[in-house]
Design a protein around this motif. Structure first.
Motif, PDB file in Angstrom:
ATOM      1  N   ILE A 117       0.777  -1.149   0.257  1.00 45.69           N
ATOM      2  CA  ILE A 117       0.007  -0.056  -0.147  1.00 45.69           C
ATOM      3  C   ILE A 117       0.980   1.139   0.038  1.00 45.69           C
ATOM      4  O   ILE A 117       0.573   2.410  -0.618  1.00 45.69           O
ATOM      5  CB  ILE A 117      -0.716   0.113   1.241  1.00 45.69           C
ATOM      6  CG1 ILE A 117      -2.285  -1.119   0.992  1.00 45.69           C
ATOM      7  CG2 ILE A 117      -1.757   1.225   1.386  1.00 45.69           C
ATOM      8  CD1 ILE A 117      -2.758  -0.967  -0.287  1.00 45.69           C
ATOM      9  N   SER A 118       1.904   1.111   0.583  1.00 48.38           N
ATOM     10  CA  SER A 118       2.998   2.379   0.651  1.00 48.38           C
ATOM     11  C   SER A 118       3.370   2.872  -0.629  1.00 48.38           C
ATOM     12  O   SER A 118       3.618   3.957  -0.613  1.00 48.38           O
ATOM     13  CB  SER A 118       4.167   2.099   1.446  1.00 48.38           C
ATOM     14  OG  SER A 118       3.975   1.597   2.879  1.00 48.38           O
ATOM     15  N   THR A 121      -0.495   4.328  -3.070  1.00 45.97           N
ATOM     16  CA  THR A 121      -1.006   5.216  -2.430  1.00 45.97           C
ATOM     17  C   THR A 121      -1.445   6.244  -3.565  1.00 45.97           C
ATOM     18  O   THR A 121      -2.581   6.640  -3.539  1.00 45.97           O
ATOM     19  CB  THR A 121      -0.309   5.746  -1.298  1.00 45.97           C
ATOM     20  OG1 THR A 121      -1.416   6.837  -0.878  1.00 45.97           O
ATOM     21  CG2 THR A 121       0.912   6.255  -1.569  1.00 45.97           C
ATOM     22  N   ASP A 122      -0.627   6.530  -4.573  1.00 50.02           N
ATOM     23  CA  ASP A 122      -0.824   7.493  -5.482  1.00 50.02           C
ATOM     24  C   ASP A 122      -1.189   7.131  -6.661  1.00 50.02           C
ATOM     25  O   ASP A 122      -1.898   7.941  -7.606  1.00 50.02           O
ATOM     26  CB  ASP A 122       0.557   8.539  -5.787  1.00 50.02           C
ATOM     27  CG  ASP A 122       0.891   9.276  -4.647  1.00 50.02           C
ATOM     28  OD1 ASP A 122       0.195   9.663  -3.770  1.00 50.02           O
ATOM     29  OD2 ASP A 122       2.139   9.891  -4.511  1.00 50.02           O
ATOM     30  N   THR A 126      -7.174   3.672  -2.239  1.00 47.59           N
ATOM     31  CA  THR A 126      -6.617   2.738  -1.114  1.00 47.59           C
ATOM     32  C   THR A 126      -7.260   2.972   0.042  1.00 47.59           C
ATOM     33  O   THR A 126      -7.107   2.269   1.067  1.00 47.59           O
ATOM     34  CB  THR A 126      -5.036   2.847  -0.714  1.00 47.59           C
ATOM     35  OG1 THR A 126      -4.717   4.154  -0.426  1.00 47.59           O
ATOM     36  CG2 THR A 126      -4.159   2.357  -1.968  1.00 47.59           C
ATOM     37  N   ASP A 127      -8.263   3.917   0.099  1.00 47.27           N
ATOM     38  CA  ASP A 127      -8.910   4.188   1.279  1.00 47.27           C
ATOM     39  C   ASP A 127      -9.715   2.960   1.981  1.00 47.27           C
ATOM     40  O   ASP A 127      -9.520   2.643   3.353  1.00 47.27           O
ATOM     41  CB  ASP A 127      -9.917   5.177   1.118  1.00 47.27           C
ATOM     42  CG  ASP A 127      -9.535   6.776   1.138  1.00 47.27           C
ATOM     43  OD1 ASP A 127      -8.143   6.753   1.391  1.00 47.27           O
ATOM     44  OD2 ASP A 127     -10.150   7.707   0.724  1.00 47.27           O
ATOM     45  N   ASN A 130      -6.722   0.692   3.696  1.00 51.30           N
ATOM     46  CA  ASN A 130      -6.309   1.418   4.724  1.00 51.30           C
ATOM     47  C   ASN A 130      -7.162   1.519   5.865  1.00 51.30           C
ATOM     48  O   ASN A 130      -6.545   1.363   7.176  1.00 51.30           O
ATOM     49  CB  ASN A 130      -6.065   2.976   4.272  1.00 51.30           C
ATOM     50  CG  ASN A 130      -4.983   2.883   3.478  1.00 51.30           C
ATOM     51  OD1 ASN A 130      -3.786   2.631   3.887  1.00 51.30           O
ATOM     52  ND2 ASN A 130      -4.836   4.036   2.652  1.00 51.30           N
ATOM     53  N   SER A 170       2.892   2.089   6.458  1.00 51.07           N
ATOM     54  CA  SER A 170       2.022   2.260   5.423  1.00 51.07           C
ATOM     55  C   SER A 170       1.037   3.566   5.797  1.00 51.07           C
ATOM     56  O   SER A 170       0.573   4.464   5.046  1.00 51.07           O
ATOM     57  CB  SER A 170       1.202   1.188   5.374  1.00 51.07           C
ATOM     58  OG  SER A 170       0.064   1.071   6.199  1.00 51.07           O
ATOM     59  N   GLN A 171       0.867   3.851   6.996  1.00 49.66           N
ATOM     60  CA  GLN A 171       0.022   4.990   7.658  1.00 49.66           C
ATOM     61  C   GLN A 171       0.779   5.946   8.036  1.00 49.66           C
ATOM     62  O   GLN A 171       0.439   7.009   8.523  1.00 49.66           O
ATOM     63  CB  GLN A 171      -0.777   4.204   8.805  1.00 49.66           C
ATOM     64  CG  GLN A 171      -1.644   3.174   8.476  1.00 49.66           C
ATOM     65  CD  GLN A 171      -2.776   3.502   7.496  1.00 49.66           C
ATOM     66  OE1 GLN A 171      -3.316   4.493   7.311  1.00 49.66           O
ATOM     67  NE2 GLN A 171      -2.450   2.549   6.261  1.00 49.66           N
TER      68      GLN A 171
END
Length: 327
Positions: A117-118, A121-122, A126-127, A130, A170-171
């Protein structure tokens, strides 16, 4: 004069040749590009993943990691979209709402999803994933079962640390990353590693070799995520020398020749071990041990199906590459 110059050149050339002969052969670079070494393997895995229809967490994790690695390697958006599609098709209910939640060890493949996910994300939305990861992190830190596993002295605690560290990366949760670094230094090293570099708790199980290797990869994966220029974790060493460096040094000759394993044989699938261990790559790069990296590079990458769950990291390229925004 010309004769003297010729003799001087001959003498210097001879001396250089003798010196060169005495020098050790040039060793492979321990920091060699993982992208270069893994290029063909990543694209082969991604080709299979494009046509996969995974339903279980371990299979989804392996597939998404392969597609994400191919996306990072090639910058082809189709790989990112395929990874997102598989995550969207699989996404289960929040762990906290599960009537019979799994063990922390069963959830280890979620760490590589979090790592993927890292990088996505762009590229994709991915919400939803996440939110699932945030819920998982909350459960890992508050529910009775995972907190008990966190405080054990074996691979269950390592699995907890890897999961929490991967989700925190990731967050972009710096507070949790700092807490994980402290936990790694103490109590993790003290609880799990002997002065000889062994994992006593794993050595006492029915499958000591497999569990030792699994724990090695878990701890090395966590260290790889948590190490920071401002707070370097790889050099961490207790006063009596206990460290991941000592574990890697103890394991290397065994990984090179499994016949040197000093413990009892595993009850199951002993002959399928050791396999290609990402912990060997990570420690080789961290400690500038090119022979570790070379052994990892030359080991076949196929993961034995019967013991696939004991390979927590399938795409080390993602773990050795900095994601956007420094995470």
């Amino acid at each position: 004069m010309a004769l003297n110059l010729t003799r001087r050149r001959f003498t210097l050339a001879a001396a250089a040749a003798i010196t060169a002969a005495r020098l050790p052969a040039r060793q492979p670079n321990a920091r060699r590009s993982v992208a270069e070494m893994e290029h063909d393997h990543i694209l082969a895995d991604a080709a299979i993943a494009l046509n996969a229809q995974p339903t279980g967490l371990m299979n989804v994790s392996a597939s998404v990691a392969a597609l994400t690695a191919a996306f990072v390697l090639t910058q082809q958006e189709s790989y990112a979209l395929a990874a997102f599609a598989q995550l969207a098709d699989w996404l289960p209910a929040p762990i906290s709402k599960s009537a019979t939640p799994p063990s922390v060890v069963d959830l280890v493949p979620a760490a590589e999803i979090a790592r993927s996910i890292s990088f996505l994300t762009d590229a994709v939305h991915t919400d939803p994933i996440n939110a699932w990861l945030v819920d998982l992190n909350q459960w890992l830190n508050t529910a009775h079962g995972p907190v008990i596993e966190r405080d054990t002295k074996d691979h269950r605690a390592s699995a907890w640390l890897l999961l929490v560290a991967a989700i925190a990366r990731s967050q972009r949760d710096d507070a949790t990353l700092d807490a994980c670094r402290k936990r790694f230094r103490h109590p993790t090293l003290r609880n799990q590693v002997s002065e000889a570099g062994q994992f006593p708790q794993e050595m006492a199980t029915a499958n000591p070799f497999r569990n030792t290797l699994f724990n090695f990869d878990l701890l090395c994966g966590a260290c790889q995520l948590l190490d920071s220029p401002l707070d370097p974790l790889w050099p961490s060493e207790l006063i009596d020398g206990v460290s991941l460096r000592s574990t890697a040094a103890w394991l290397f000759p065994i990984l090179k020749d499994p016949g040197k394993w000093p413990g009892i044989a595993d009850a199951e699938h002993f002959r399928e071990l050791p396999g290609r261990r990402p912990g060997l790559l990570f420690t080789g790069r961290a400690y500038e041990q090119s022979e570790y990296v070379e052994l990892w590079r030359t080991t076949p990458p196929a993961v034995p199906t019967d013991i696939a769950a004991s390979f927590p990291i399938r795409q080390p390229f993602l773990w050795t590459t900095r994601a956007p925004y420094g995470y």
